[in-house]
Write a protein that holds these residues in place. Structure first.
Motif, PDB file in Angstrom:
ATOM      1  N   THR A 564       0.602  -1.433  -0.154  1.00 26.99           N
ATOM      2  CA  THR A 564      -0.025   0.027  -0.289  1.00 26.99           C
ATOM      3  C   THR A 564       0.949   0.731   0.119  1.00 26.99           C
ATOM      4  O   THR A 564       1.643   1.216   0.539  1.00 26.99           O
ATOM      5  N   LYS A 565       0.393   2.448  -1.126  1.00 23.34           N
ATOM      6  CA  LYS A 565       1.160   3.641  -0.495  1.00 23.34           C
ATOM      7  C   LYS A 565       0.464   4.330   0.031  1.00 23.34           C
ATOM      8  O   LYS A 565      -0.878   4.563  -0.087  1.00 23.34           O
ATOM      9  N   SER A 566       1.298   4.606   1.038  1.00 22.45           N
ATOM     10  CA  SER A 566       0.422   5.468   2.494  1.00 22.45           C
ATOM     11  C   SER A 566       1.289   7.030   2.558  1.00 22.45           C
ATOM     12  O   SER A 566       2.610   6.771   1.595  1.00 22.45           O
ATOM     13  N   GLU A 588      -4.286  17.456  13.548  1.00 25.25           N
ATOM     14  CA  GLU A 588      -4.460  16.704  12.633  1.00 25.25           C
ATOM     15  C   GLU A 588      -4.165  16.195  11.584  1.00 25.25           C
ATOM     16  O   GLU A 588      -3.904  17.252  11.398  1.00 25.25           O
ATOM     17  N   VAL A 589      -4.410  15.429  11.023  1.00 18.42           N
ATOM     18  CA  VAL A 589      -3.878  14.568   9.742  1.00 18.42           C
ATOM     19  C   VAL A 589      -5.262  13.979   8.872  1.00 18.42           C
ATOM     20  O   VAL A 589      -5.717  13.739   9.279  1.00 18.42           O
ATOM     21  N   SER A 590      -4.239  14.584   7.221  1.00 19.92           N
ATOM     22  CA  SER A 590      -4.972  13.755   6.765  1.00 19.92           C
ATOM     23  C   SER A 590      -4.241  11.821   6.014  1.00 19.92           C
ATOM     24  O   SER A 590      -3.516  11.976   5.445  1.00 19.92           O
ATOM     25  N   VAL A 591      -4.585  11.114   6.496  1.00 24.54           N
ATOM     26  CA  VAL A 591      -4.240   9.657   5.954  1.00 24.54           C
ATOM     27  C   VAL A 591      -5.090   9.029   4.434  1.00 24.54           C
ATOM     28  O   VAL A 591      -6.280   9.039   4.500  1.00 24.54           O
ATOM     29  N   SER A 592      -4.065   9.205   3.224  1.00 16.18           N
ATOM     30  CA  SER A 592      -4.810   8.233   2.158  1.00 16.18           C
ATOM     31  C   SER A 592      -3.696   7.129   1.842  1.00 16.18           C
ATOM     32  O   SER A 592      -2.506   6.825   2.067  1.00 16.18           O
ATOM     33  N   ASN A 593      -4.601   6.333   1.269  1.00 13.34           N
ATOM     34  CA  ASN A 593      -3.690   4.785   1.165  1.00 13.34           C
ATOM     35  C   ASN A 593      -4.942   4.630  -0.397  1.00 13.34           C
ATOM     36  O   ASN A 593      -5.943   4.721  -0.508  1.00 13.34           O
ATOM     37  N   VAL A 594      -3.560   3.719  -1.207  1.00  5.48           N
ATOM     38  CA  VAL A 594      -4.042   3.284  -2.267  1.00  5.48           C
ATOM     39  C   VAL A 594      -3.096   2.045  -2.426  1.00  5.48           C
ATOM     40  O   VAL A 594      -2.031   2.088  -2.138  1.00  5.48           O
ATOM     41  N   THR A 595      -3.964   0.902  -2.550  1.00  5.79           N
ATOM     42  CA  THR A 595      -3.317  -0.720  -2.355  1.00  5.79           C
ATOM     43  C   THR A 595      -2.582  -1.080  -4.053  1.00  5.79           C
ATOM     44  O   THR A 595      -3.247  -0.600  -4.828  1.00  5.79           O
ATOM     45  N   VAL A 596      -1.285  -0.936  -4.257  1.00  5.14           N
ATOM     46  CA  VAL A 596      -1.455  -1.133  -5.494  1.00  5.14           C
ATOM     47  C   VAL A 596      -1.135  -2.501  -6.094  1.00  5.14           C
ATOM     48  O   VAL A 596      -1.300  -2.562  -7.106  1.00  5.14           O
TER      49      VAL A 596
END
Ligand SMILES: [Zn+2]
Length: 758
Positions: A564-566, A588-596
């Motif tokens: 996963t690219k986090s 506060e944070v924003s986390v984005s995940n994409v499983t490639v």
């Protein structure tokens, strides 16, 4: 052999003794008594004495006095210390003196409320008065509901039902709300994280409705031992509370052992299966007809253990030894039969999920075996409390599995036996949760612009909602204007979109498990091998919209590992401590995940035997995080080359993320960690531990304030791990963190502790 003799055997048998990493003996304690408070009704006291309870324990006496003085009270004592009397007596007293008086009991689960109901009902029968107690939950027939609403003196329910079934219909419950004198919240330590943050808002709605009908109930709460029972209760009920925590109940001698299965592969740090070890320990006790309970995490483990024990105890040695399973999914009658079999001694052994951890009465057993750390120290003690009589010896064995948190407890038993460091943490002001409850509250009664629910900001949220036409503002009042009925769509058990369910195509599409929304792409992508209690399934289809994954049973010699690219972006700093060299903070944070892509990895050899690309949606979550940033030149100072440094930082994030849940009493899945060699926000090498809960519930703030203790215990743990260069029990497998990963993590932790202000 009796239990004492078996304990001697454990102590002297060298092959068993070698696996016992800690042996704690808890000395017996005599009872401290107190008289019945003078104000308590004569009739009630006479009935109690008739039942054989001549005196109260000191904590019961103190609690009843405090409650009868009208103080909101929390009673903090262990399992089987007679907590229920602390609330039943003042409540019954109040109804005996005023037949209009009403009470509301909240239990976290349906099973528990049914159990408590039986106890209360027996007491009322002996009193021989007409006090009506009813359970009101999803199973209550429509025909009975009217009677409960108008005539029930004591209504027993759960937070979900209060939220969706009672508060929105308050006009039908006028009798209850006009005369509500007591609200009982049992097992309050259970309400932490998301569930607790929801409950605090439900209680605010309850108090708001009580004010409307002119009542102001006293709150009576009970908690298992946690670090901050008073603080947690105050956050949930929104008022000051009187803490009663000196236990007067007696207890017998107790042995508490931590058992670590032997290592079978030193290099990879693999140990013998905790389940098999637990089964073999349990067999030893059961053969001697010593009543034993075995706790396992998952339903499936319960079944596996049960099969195993039944097979072992067949034949001559096992004759007449009955063993039962106990878990959600068993029918109520079946459960009642098992409970009474345990009380009478007909059933010798039971294998259970945490369903039996809460206060359901099964009598006191001799031995409890806990397979794997149950997720919090409070749960651990509750499960341990299932073994123990008022007099005589009892035994608890925690059988560790190979996860980092379990192995940590093997090396740091003081964490279990010292004062509990866990705190129940909630954040009633989580924006998502609070907004949802403001909707429900507006549906229940129109809001005045001056009225507050929670801290300030109420009117801002209401104004925002009125822009989207869910709420209408007219003059100084906000009214609900949508067709939708809000409470039904809001679950108290999660803050995130729904979970994905896993359906087994090989077995009539039976549901075998659930995975949370944000983890679905990692564990349930197409072709993923999903391991469920030692069985292998392959995902055949992921239905994103329907939140379903279809799997079939397979037997393959590999597992899958998704890549996963986090990315994590800091949105706002809430607090920061900037020392000379490092920066720690939370915000506060924003986390984005994409499983490639995913890799197929062969068991045993860990060879990469193939991979596949994935096309899955990117997922973004706003939450809170704790972070720690090193100075930019740290890798030169610690003499780590580029690749080793990246691996060490990843290993550090792994171990921090795995051990941190112990500090904040959250489910291990509620925290995640990530490392960035050059973080865009700090522009330095940084590790983040973020909350895997949209909006966060305050865990990061707690980690920020306790970070040094966390670093210190991580270092202890990594240093003492028996692996050579990293394993799943410490910084992660060496395959992931590299050959020098473990050494690098120790260097980083040494640095962190050396520069930390004392
Ligand atoms: Zn290790």
């Amino acid at each position: 052999m009796n239990l004492e003799q078996v304990i001697d055997y454990l102590r002297t048998d060298p092959s068993l003794r070698a696996n016992i990493t800690h042996w704690e003996t808890i000395v017996p304690k005599a009872a401290i008594y107190g008289d019945y408070p003078q104000q308590l009704s004569r009739q009630l006291v006479a009935t109690m004495v008739h039942r054989g309870i001549e005196r109260l324990y000191s904590h019961q006496q103190q609690a009843i006095r405090s409650i009868m003085d009208g103080k909101d009270t929390v009673v903090v004592t262990p399992t089987a210390s007679g907590k229920t009397l602390c609330y039943n007596l003042p409540v019954l007293d109040s109804i005996l003196k005023n037949r209009q008086s009403r009470a509301l009991y909240l239990f976290p689960t349906k099973a528990l409320s049914q159990d408590q109901m039986t106890e209360l009902y027996n007491l009322i029968q002996e009193l021989d008065v007409d006090i009506k107690t009813y359970t009101f939950d999803g199973d209550t027939p429509q025909t009975a509901r009217r009677a409960i609403r108008s005539a029930g003196h004591i209504v027993v329910t759960n937070p979900d039902m209060l939220h969706a079934g009672i508060l929105p219909h308050h006009t039908k419950w006028i009798k209850l709300f006009e005369n509500l004198d007591y609200v009982v919240i049992d097992e309050i330590h259970h309400y932490r994280g998301v569930f607790g943050s929801h409950l605090a808002n439900v209680i605010k709605r309850l108090q708001r409705i009580c004010r409307f009908y002119g009542s102001n109930p006293t709150f009576i709460c009970c908690s298992a031992t946690i670090a901050n029972p008073g603080e947690l209760t105050e956050k949930i009920i929104g008022r000051e509370v009187n803490v009663i925590d000196e236990n007067g109940a007696p207890s017998g001698e107790k042995h508490f052992l931590i058992y670590n299965p032997p290592v079978v592969n030193q290099q990879l740090g693999i140990r013998r299966s905790a389940i098999k070890e637990a089964a073999s320990l349990a067999t030893t006790f059961l053969r001697q007809r010593i009543q034993t309970i075995v706790f396992a995490h998952f339903r499936l483990y319960v079944e596996v253990l049960l099969t195993y024990l039944q097979r072992e105890l067949k034949g001559d040695f096992g004759e007449g030894i009955k063993i039962a399973g106990y878990r959600g999914g068993y029918l109520p009658n079946e459960r009642r039969r098992i409970e009474s079999g345990l009380r009478s001694g007909d059933i010798t052994g039971v294998v259970s999920t945490n369903a039996l951890e809460l206060g359901i009465d099964v009598g006191n057993l001799d031995v409890s075996i806990i397979v794997g750390y149950p997720g919090s120290i409070a749960s651990l003690w509750q499960q341990a409390g299932r073994a123990g009589r008022r007099s005589g010896v009892s035994l608890t064995i925690l059988v560790a599995n190979s996860s980092a948190i379990n192995q940590f407890l093997c090396t740091e038993p003081k964490y279990v036996f010292g004062k509990s460091p866990e705190s129940g943490i909630i954040d009633p002001d989580n924006l998502i949760i609070r907004t949802n409850h403001l909707k429900c509250a507006t549906f229940e009664l129109p809001f005045d612009s001056e009225e507050l629910l929670g801290d300030d900001g109420t009117s801002e949220i209401l104004d925002y909602l009125s822009e989207s036409n869910i709420i209408r503002r007219s003059g100084n009042r906000y009214h609900w204007s949508s067709e939708i009925y809000p409470a039904q769509q809001i679950s108290l058990r999660s803050a995130s979109p729904e979970n994905f369910v896993i359906l087994n195509e090989s077995h009539n599409a039976e549901v075998i498990g659930e995975v949370d929304y944000f983890s679905a792409p990692i564990f349930l992508h197409p072709e993923a091998i999903y391991l469920h209690s030692a069985r292998q399934y392959q995902v055949t289809k992921l239905d994103w919209e329907g939140r379903k994954a279809y799997v079939k049973e397979v037997q393959v010699d590999y597992y899958t590992d998704a890549e996963t690219k986090s990315d994590l972006k800091v949105l706002e700093v809430n607090e920061e401590s900037q020392q000379m060299e490092f920066v720690a903070g939370h915000g506060e944070v924003s986390v984005s995940n994409v499983t490639v892509l995913f890799k197929k990895i062969k068991f045993e050899t860990h060879e990469n035997v193939g991979f596949g690309d994935l096309d899955l949606p990117e997922m973004e979550m706003h939450t809170n995080s704790f972070w720690y940033a090193f100075p930019g030149d740290i890798r030169f100072r610690l003499d780590l080359d580029g690749a080793d440094f990246g691996s060490a930082l990843r290993g550090l994030a792994n171990i921090l993320g795995k051990i941190a849940p112990l500090w904040v009493m959250c489910d291990p899945r509620d925290l995640r960690s990530i490392s960035q060699v050059r973080a865009p926000f700090t522009e330095k090498p940084t590790v983040y531990i973020y909350e895997n809960i949209p909006g966060g519930v305050g865990l990061s703030e707690k980690l920020f304030s306790e970070s040094e203790r966390l670093f210190e215990s991580c270092r202890e743990h990594v240093r003492s791990c028996s692996c050579s260069s990293g394993c799943p029990s410490c910084v992660g497998p060496s395959l992931e963190v590299g050959e020098h990963g473990k050494a690098g993590v120790i260097k980083l932790l040494d640095y962190m502790l050396a520069v930390a202000p004392v």
